[in-house]
Design a protein around this motif. Sequence first.
Motif, PDB file in Angstrom:
ATOM      1  N   CYS A 393      -7.192  -6.920   4.799  1.00  0.00           N
ATOM      2  CA  CYS A 393      -5.784  -6.497   4.856  1.00  0.00           C
ATOM      3  C   CYS A 393      -5.507  -5.694   6.122  1.00  0.00           C
ATOM      4  N   HIS A 394      -6.444  -4.836   6.510  1.00  0.00           N
ATOM      5  CA  HIS A 394      -6.173  -3.907   7.616  1.00  0.00           C
ATOM      6  C   HIS A 394      -6.559  -4.469   8.981  1.00  0.00           C
ATOM      7  N   GLY A 395      -7.336  -5.529   8.988  1.00  0.00           N
ATOM      8  CA  GLY A 395      -7.827  -6.051  10.255  1.00  0.00           C
ATOM      9  C   GLY A 395      -9.152  -5.391  10.610  1.00  0.00           C
ATOM     10  N   THR A 396      -9.789  -5.906  11.640  1.00  0.00           N
ATOM     11  CA  THR A 396     -11.075  -5.342  12.020  1.00  0.00           C
ATOM     12  C   THR A 396     -10.948  -4.531  13.294  1.00  0.00           C
ATOM     13  N   HIS A 397     -11.006  -5.214  14.424  1.00  0.00           N
ATOM     14  CA  HIS A 397     -10.904  -4.473  15.680  1.00  0.00           C
ATOM     15  C   HIS A 397      -9.464  -4.119  15.989  1.00  0.00           C
ATOM     16  N   ALA A 412       5.614  -7.526   5.128  1.00  0.00           N
ATOM     17  CA  ALA A 412       5.634  -8.924   5.577  1.00  0.00           C
ATOM     18  C   ALA A 412       4.251  -9.343   6.080  1.00  0.00           C
ATOM     19  N   ASN A 413       3.606  -8.426   6.822  1.00  0.00           N
ATOM     20  CA  ASN A 413       2.251  -8.717   7.306  1.00  0.00           C
ATOM     21  C   ASN A 413       1.286  -8.868   6.145  1.00  0.00           C
ATOM     22  N   LEU A 414       1.491  -8.004   5.153  1.00  0.00           N
ATOM     23  CA  LEU A 414       0.596  -7.999   4.004  1.00  0.00           C
ATOM     24  C   LEU A 414       0.684  -9.324   3.242  1.00  0.00           C
ATOM     25  N   VAL A 415       1.902  -9.848   3.108  1.00  0.00           N
ATOM     26  CA  VAL A 415       2.062 -11.130   2.410  1.00  0.00           C
ATOM     27  C   VAL A 415       1.206 -12.182   3.089  1.00  0.00           C
ATOM     28  N   ARG A 416       1.245 -12.173   4.419  1.00  0.00           N
ATOM     29  CA  ARG A 416       0.461 -13.172   5.159  1.00  0.00           C
ATOM     30  C   ARG A 416      -1.032 -12.995   4.905  1.00  0.00           C
ATOM     31  N   ARG A 417      -1.458 -11.734   4.829  1.00  0.00           N
ATOM     32  CA  ARG A 417      -2.877 -11.486   4.538  1.00  0.00           C
ATOM     33  C   ARG A 417      -3.226 -12.004   3.146  1.00  0.00           C
ATOM     34  N   CYS A 418      -2.323 -11.731   2.175  1.00  0.00           N
ATOM     35  CA  CYS A 418      -2.583 -12.177   0.801  1.00  0.00           C
ATOM     36  C   CYS A 418      -2.696 -13.699   0.763  1.00  0.00           C
ATOM     37  N   PRO A 430       2.497  -8.754  -2.837  1.00  0.00           N
ATOM     38  CA  PRO A 430       1.750  -7.557  -2.434  1.00  0.00           C
ATOM     39  C   PRO A 430       2.048  -6.333  -3.298  1.00  0.00           C
ATOM     40  N   ASP A 431       3.219  -6.336  -3.976  1.00  0.00           N
ATOM     41  CA  ASP A 431       3.526  -5.192  -4.832  1.00  0.00           C
ATOM     42  C   ASP A 431       2.587  -5.103  -6.025  1.00  0.00           C
ATOM     43  N   ALA A 432       1.866  -6.194  -6.279  1.00  0.00           N
ATOM     44  CA  ALA A 432       0.890  -6.168  -7.366  1.00  0.00           C
ATOM     45  C   ALA A 432      -0.219  -5.174  -7.047  1.00  0.00           C
TER      46      ALA A 432
END
Lengths: 480, 234
Positions: A393-397, A412-418, A430-432
Amino acid sequence: MLSQNTHTGIMVALLLLIFAASPAEPQNSALSDEAQKCLSCHSQHGLVKTFENKDTLVAYVDSEKFKASAHGSLKCSDCHVDFAGEKHPQRRFRSKEQYKTKSAMTCRKCHRYEQIKTKSIHSMLLSEEESGMSHPCTNCHGSHSIMPVSRKTFKNEEQYCLKCHGHKLNMGFKSGENLSLKIDLSLLQNSVHKRLSCSDCHFGFSHSQHPQRNFKSRRDLSIANSETCRRCHFDKYTKTMESIHYAMLSQGYLNAPVCTDCHGSHSILHFGKERTIIAQRCRKCHTGIFEVYSKSVHGKALFDEHNQDVPVCIDCHTAHDIKNPLTLDYREKIPDMCSNCHANEAVVRKYGLSTNVVKTYLSDFHGVTLSFYRKQREEFNKPARQIAVCTDCHGTHNIISTRSTDPATVKANLVRRCQQCHKDAAKNFPDAWLSHYEPTLANAPLVFIATMIYKIFIPIMVIGITLQILLHIWRYAVNR
Amino acid sequence: MTDHKIKRFSTYRIAEHWVHMAIFIVLVVTGLSQKFHSLDVSMWLIFHLGGIDYVRLIHRYAGMVFLVITALHIIAGIVCVAAKKWPPSMVINKKDFSDAIHNIRYYLGVETQPAACDRYSYKQKFEYWGVLIGSVIMIFSGLILWFPVFVTRLLPGEIIPASKVLHTNQGFLMFLIIALWHIYNSIFSPEIFPIDKSIFTGSISRDRMLREHPVELARMEGRPIAMIDAMHDK
């Protein structure tokens, strides 16, 4: 009688030996007539030769030093051939360099090419000479104070080695590459190895030994030389053997880093507390990742604010036993890596960050599953799948602060990660996840209220049932 | 006459109880080991069932069976009661509350006789409705947790963690009700120890009917309740 004669004979023989040996001893030699004649002028200060490019050379000769030199018994004209007898021609040279090169050619009259070539140091210089570079003998050996190198007294090994390696020296490789073997003394003296002698690392080299080694390329030399580090740093060496770099190296990828690529060689330093240096070392190969990292919340803090709390490369990847970060094994350890700081009040509290982040992750679906997978693999060797960890979710580097971005973008970014795992995830999805927050009446009323109800209801239920049972048993006992 | 058996449950009910029991055990084992995942026994169980993925799979398929039998039970109940094929003997009425109070008074020694219950005592009714409502909660919250992506297309995301709270707590509560209340009343209660076999055999002794369901017995035998009370006193 006989024995006395024998004794005398031995004495005579010994004396003869001493005398026979004495001409070779420069200290005992007397200056030749010619030398005395030349020195009547040249032992006086103030004689200066000027070249066409205005370089100057002092034509003074220290008679004592000359007398003590290996060539003390020679005539001046033995070397300065143009100046035999009464001749003292006025010669013109473009530069001091040209003069030195020209003059040094005279050495070859006695010290034949074939003879001097046998020493590895010479053979290297001579081969360069063939390609047009000039290495006048006098650069290393001196001129009027000339002496066999082995007879000179040096304070320490460093001085001995630097007698040659302090000068411009080149090493050629079969690949056609060149490496300067000139060592900067100041670098050595500032390094952590300043108390070591050259041969402590350059095993096999000493006053008496200077083996000629041939390497295909500069890289081969570096790799071979780095092997010497393990003689002291064996713990680090064994660690590197577990690293991805070592694995790559042993597979023939010679650009994989060895000790000296990160630590340097003669300029070796303590990494110490200066963490920017560490990131810079990795940058040498991992440029792209460095660029991304330097723009992340961690990288920015490191380079812009000089913050020493933030992780640099080695905090996650380790320094010596660097593992392949794409394995499941590595992936499963990511929450541990993040929690080193993010579960540590002393580190993150001052930035207003919550230490709950790891706990809330581990107690939710992904975290629980991850813990299971880890144990399953470690203890029962059961297969595991990839499960979302911090970096998914947070990314690496490229980790950025969620506070520096507006909440809508974060979501919006989080949805893409999910969606990377939950393909059809909608914008509500993501609200879950309660974003590392403990449920409160304000941020998750449904969850909070349901939790509270059960917290009250379950104990009441259990107490009520238990009381009923006890009363029932009591009544039964009384009735009997 | 006193120990002759009276038919109490149909084969359908006996089979239904068996299936419910089996599924309940599977759900409790696979569910509680997930809820209390840090316990050693949970770990042991999960790993010996083939790992967490298998345990979740078993739990979900057992949940599907549970959904089907619960739905059948509810539908059959509603239809048959509505069609007056079955008497509404499980419906809670005023007498159940007065029976409950009466029995507490009896336990405390205020009343001399326990409450005279009909086909199902107030204890059985309360347990039945508690478990039935709980089952519905479990089924819905379980489905939401199984299909979070679909659910959040229609409902706010918070429904997922809320369902998790419901599912985990309600499941634990149901386990406690069954483990404490049901098991006590059908096994450990001194009146019926070592076990109440009526749900397995389908019949009950007249003695127990007289003691536990006197109102139903009176109706079955066509006697007024007072006579039953008198028999009770003997």
